[in-house]
Design a protein around this motif. Sequence first.
Motif, PDB file in Angstrom:
ATOM      1  N   ASN A  30      53.405  37.719  47.021  1.00 36.65           N
ATOM      2  CA  ASN A  30      52.759  37.749  47.238  1.00 36.65           C
ATOM      3  C   ASN A  30      51.778  36.959  47.719  1.00 36.65           C
ATOM      4  OD1 ASN A  30      52.308  41.767  47.926  1.00 36.65           O
ATOM      5  ND2 ASN A  30      53.761  41.106  45.484  1.00 36.65           N
ATOM      6  N   PRO A  31      51.774  36.223  48.139  1.00 36.04           N
ATOM      7  CA  PRO A  31      51.252  35.281  47.768  1.00 36.04           C
ATOM      8  C   PRO A  31      50.151  34.752  48.467  1.00 36.04           C
ATOM      9  CG  PRO A  31      53.255  34.546  49.732  1.00 36.04           C
ATOM     10  CD  PRO A  31      53.044  35.846  48.892  1.00 36.04           C
ATOM     11  N   ASP A  32      49.979  35.862  49.891  1.00 42.25           N
ATOM     12  CA  ASP A  32      48.060  35.761  50.600  1.00 42.25           C
ATOM     13  C   ASP A  32      47.504  36.111  49.765  1.00 42.25           C
ATOM     14  OD1 ASP A  32      49.870  38.084  50.601  1.00 42.25           O
ATOM     15  OD2 ASP A  32      49.069  39.182  52.354  1.00 42.25           O
ATOM     16  N   THR A  33      47.363  37.157  47.911  1.00 37.50           N
ATOM     17  CA  THR A  33      47.005  37.979  47.856  1.00 37.50           C
ATOM     18  C   THR A  33      46.384  36.697  46.595  1.00 37.50           C
ATOM     19  OG1 THR A  33      48.164  39.129  45.644  1.00 37.50           O
ATOM     20  CG2 THR A  33      47.475  39.921  47.864  1.00 37.50           C
ATOM     21  N   GLN A  34      46.818  35.650  46.162  1.00 36.26           N
ATOM     22  CA  GLN A  34      46.315  34.702  45.497  1.00 36.26           C
ATOM     23  C   GLN A  34      45.785  33.741  45.595  1.00 36.26           C
ATOM     24  OE1 GLN A  34      48.406  35.119  42.138  1.00 36.26           O
ATOM     25  NE2 GLN A  34      49.108  36.459  43.772  1.00 36.26           N
ATOM     26  N   LYS A  35      44.354  34.028  44.244  1.00 36.37           N
ATOM     27  CA  LYS A  35      43.209  33.608  44.529  1.00 36.37           C
ATOM     28  C   LYS A  35      43.163  33.123  43.277  1.00 36.37           C
ATOM     29  CE  LYS A  35      39.374  35.609  46.841  1.00 36.37           C
ATOM     30  NZ  LYS A  35      39.084  37.117  47.317  1.00 36.37           N
ATOM     31  N   THR A  36      41.443  32.011  42.968  1.00 37.72           N
ATOM     32  CA  THR A  36      41.226  31.689  41.741  1.00 37.72           C
ATOM     33  C   THR A  36      40.472  32.640  41.027  1.00 37.72           C
ATOM     34  OG1 THR A  36      39.956  30.115  42.743  1.00 37.72           O
ATOM     35  CG2 THR A  36      41.960  29.100  42.527  1.00 37.72           C
ATOM     36  N   GLN A  37      40.496  32.933  41.882  1.00 42.17           N
ATOM     37  CA  GLN A  37      39.530  34.248  41.548  1.00 42.17           C
ATOM     38  C   GLN A  37      38.523  35.393  42.569  1.00 42.17           C
ATOM     39  OE1 GLN A  37      35.197  32.419  40.965  1.00 42.17           O
ATOM     40  NE2 GLN A  37      34.734  32.796  43.520  1.00 42.17           N
ATOM     41  N   TYR A  38      38.982  36.421  41.113  1.00 43.57           N
ATOM     42  CA  TYR A  38      38.779  37.737  41.967  1.00 43.57           C
ATOM     43  C   TYR A  38      37.177  38.623  41.724  1.00 43.57           C
ATOM     44  CZ  TYR A  38      43.737  37.328  42.585  1.00 43.57           C
ATOM     45  OH  TYR A  38      45.079  37.429  42.783  1.00 43.57           O
ATOM     46  N   THR A  39      36.954  39.598  42.500  1.00 41.79           N
ATOM     47  CA  THR A  39      35.615  40.436  42.409  1.00 41.79           C
ATOM     48  C   THR A  39      36.311  41.758  42.035  1.00 41.79           C
ATOM     49  OG1 THR A  39      34.286  38.942  44.112  1.00 41.79           O
ATOM     50  CG2 THR A  39      33.757  41.528  43.548  1.00 41.79           C
ATOM     51  N   ILE A  40      36.107  41.761  41.127  1.00 38.64           N
ATOM     52  CA  ILE A  40      36.648  43.142  40.027  1.00 38.64           C
ATOM     53  C   ILE A  40      34.861  44.437  39.870  1.00 38.64           C
ATOM     54  CG2 ILE A  40      37.983  44.595  38.466  1.00 38.64           C
ATOM     55  CD1 ILE A  40      39.502  42.140  39.450  1.00 38.64           C
ATOM     56  N   ALA A  41      35.814  45.766  40.535  1.00 39.88           N
ATOM     57  CA  ALA A  41      35.101  46.261  40.752  1.00 39.88           C
ATOM     58  C   ALA A  41      35.262  48.006  39.940  1.00 39.88           C
ATOM     59  CB  ALA A  41      34.649  47.272  42.257  1.00 39.88           C
ATOM     60  N   PHE A  42      34.736  47.761  38.762  1.00 40.53           N
ATOM     61  CA  PHE A  42      34.934  48.921  37.402  1.00 40.53           C
ATOM     62  C   PHE A  42      33.835  49.813  37.361  1.00 40.53           C
ATOM     63  CE2 PHE A  42      33.175  44.930  36.443  1.00 40.53           C
ATOM     64  CZ  PHE A  42      31.952  45.197  35.251  1.00 40.53           C
ATOM     65  N   LEU A  43      34.186  50.779  36.521  1.00 37.49           N
ATOM     66  CA  LEU A  43      32.628  51.816  35.955  1.00 37.49           C
ATOM     67  C   LEU A  43      31.757  51.329  34.930  1.00 37.49           C
ATOM     68  CD1 LEU A  43      32.266  54.545  36.071  1.00 37.49           C
ATOM     69  CD2 LEU A  43      33.274  54.929  34.715  1.00 37.49           C
ATOM     70  N   GLY A  44      30.608  51.007  35.344  1.00 36.23           N
ATOM     71  CA  GLY A  44      29.501  50.271  34.342  1.00 36.23           C
ATOM     72  C   GLY A  44      29.264  48.619  34.333  1.00 36.23           C
ATOM     73  N   ALA A  45      29.037  48.583  33.290  1.00 39.02           N
ATOM     74  CA  ALA A  45      28.512  47.274  33.091  1.00 39.02           C
ATOM     75  C   ALA A  45      29.850  46.830  32.287  1.00 39.02           C
ATOM     76  CB  ALA A  45      26.734  47.034  32.770  1.00 39.02           C
TER      77      ALA A  45
END
Length: 646
Positions: free
Chosen positions: A97-112
């Motif tokens: 899945n080369p089109d999904t490869q990035k050096t950083q991801y923004t991740i949504a998760f519960l809480g802090a």
Amino acid sequence: MNKPQGLNLTREQITALDNELLSLLSKRRELSLEVAKSKEVDIRPIRDTQREKELLERLVIAGREKGLDAHFVISLYQSIIEDSVLNQQAFLHGRANPDTQKTQYTIAFLGARGSYSYLAASRYCDRRQVNMIDFGCQSFDDIVNAVESGHADYGFLPIENTSSGSINEVYDVLQHTSLSIVGETTIEVGHCLLAKPGTDLSNIKTVYAHPQPISQCSRYLSQHPEFKLEYCSSSAEAMTKVNDAADNNVAAIGSAEGGSLYQLSAIEEGLANQKINQSRFIVVARKAVEVPSQLPAKTTLIMATGQKPGALVEALLILKAHNLNMSKLESRPIPGTPWEEMFYIDIDGNLANQDVQQSIKELERLTRFIKVLGCYPCETVKPTQLTQSQLLIEPESSKSTETKPLSEVSNSAKYSRQYQPEDSEVMCKQLHIGGAHFAAIQIADLRLDDTALATLAKQSKETGFQALILQHSATAVNELQLKKSIKVIEQAGLVSGYLIEQEADLVTANMVDLLMLTGQQMYNQTILNQLGSLNIPVIIERNNMASVEDWLQAVQTVLEQGNQQVILCDSGVRSFAQPDQIALDLSALVTLKQQSHLPVICNLIQEDCEFKSAKAKAAKQLNVNGIIMSLPCNDTDISLLRELYC
């Protein structure tokens, strides 16, 4: 006697070795990725279990030559192999899945930062060697909205826990989203009571926690009725409240790792009801992903069957017809449609596989609604195990004897040969009882201190025993002491057990790997019914005044309640001529082997030393599946055990 070198120098040498070990592990991980690149070209399965077994066997032999315990070597390399497998999977999944490869991801998760969702997300990113940009959310809906709107690349949703079960709110959210499941990860959940450094447990008045940890720690909390529980939206919020509090009479339930981010210390550990407490998270994204054929994969779908008898059964028979394993089935009500349900199913299989595609097409003709939520790599890595002979000593395979069930045995008796002709086996981690396996178990006093128990457990392991059962005749179980003892036993590489001498002892069922019912309680129907409702192996000891028929009837009670992991244990019977003497009933062992398919072991603890060896050897000749002895073992006991294995 030479004077030992200085402590500081020794510690410096250990530090240097630790750094060298880390460098070698990093190099090994790099080489494992080279293996993945080769498998990408040759399209070979990600795992080669035969090679893993050969590797472990070679390492056990090499380790012994260096004075290392076999189980220590295996435990260490099982972790290394798991890391290697997961890294290879992540690498190949990324390449597909080369089109999904990035050096950083923004991740949504519960809480802090510090919440369990945060820990799961950060480990997922660490595995893929990418940077993670935090996107903390207050609810599961917020997580989904963040990904759907493009504000986050991925969302992490907790889907189930081994203690509290499925998280229904997440299943409900999945009904109404266009997102796809693209991954999963499982983390160990170590619930601790977190407070400011220096806080004493007796001062705690208020405990902050998310509803899930409160449910998973209900037994511990019930022992502290003085705690006032305050519900929070996440574990991170709970820890923040404690950190911001003006005094030291508040605490939070969370992980020690998360607590360190808030300068909190663990004043109590191991709070969860279940000894093994894990949470599984799913990863959702806007776009589905491709899973390479050599990776183990899961496909998750939701469907609504028609309102007719057997509709769900018909759907599941389609999976059976295509030889597809269903690893998860969950039902949730359909909003606005009373008494109708939506079914969530996890299938062990790749959506690109012809059988999976065909089964979905057939399900479409049977169901009112069906939707594939995603296909993604499975991150459950089953540890490679070695046989007993490869570990330590080679047991003699039990010789099969052709026997016919006695005519008076009922066809409905679940313990009988008529019900199951083949010998059954009970498996509990590295402990296998029944069939060709011969097991050795020891019983130790729970009142031993940790140091003494650790020494005895190490001796037990080196001698060839596989399990250690704790015994305590007190009116109430000290759960804290028991947890410490269980940890000592497991660190020695042994299976942990507990001797049930009264109904109150059943509180230990979720803490240990197996239970043993003492013969004095063999007629206690309440205990038998409760043991039957458990999902862990149970040893039923014969009362020394009981007939074989009474004994098997007690076993039948357990089996009828659902627990099929039952082991028979003969500890001897009283002689009518000499009531004070208890001796193994060898004739009963012959009868048992004729009547029952269940494993049979002998308890030699009460056997007279003069006849113990002869009786044990005779029992082995009768194909008994194991023995129980007490700690500590003397030289005679050790010699006997080694002879029984030969």
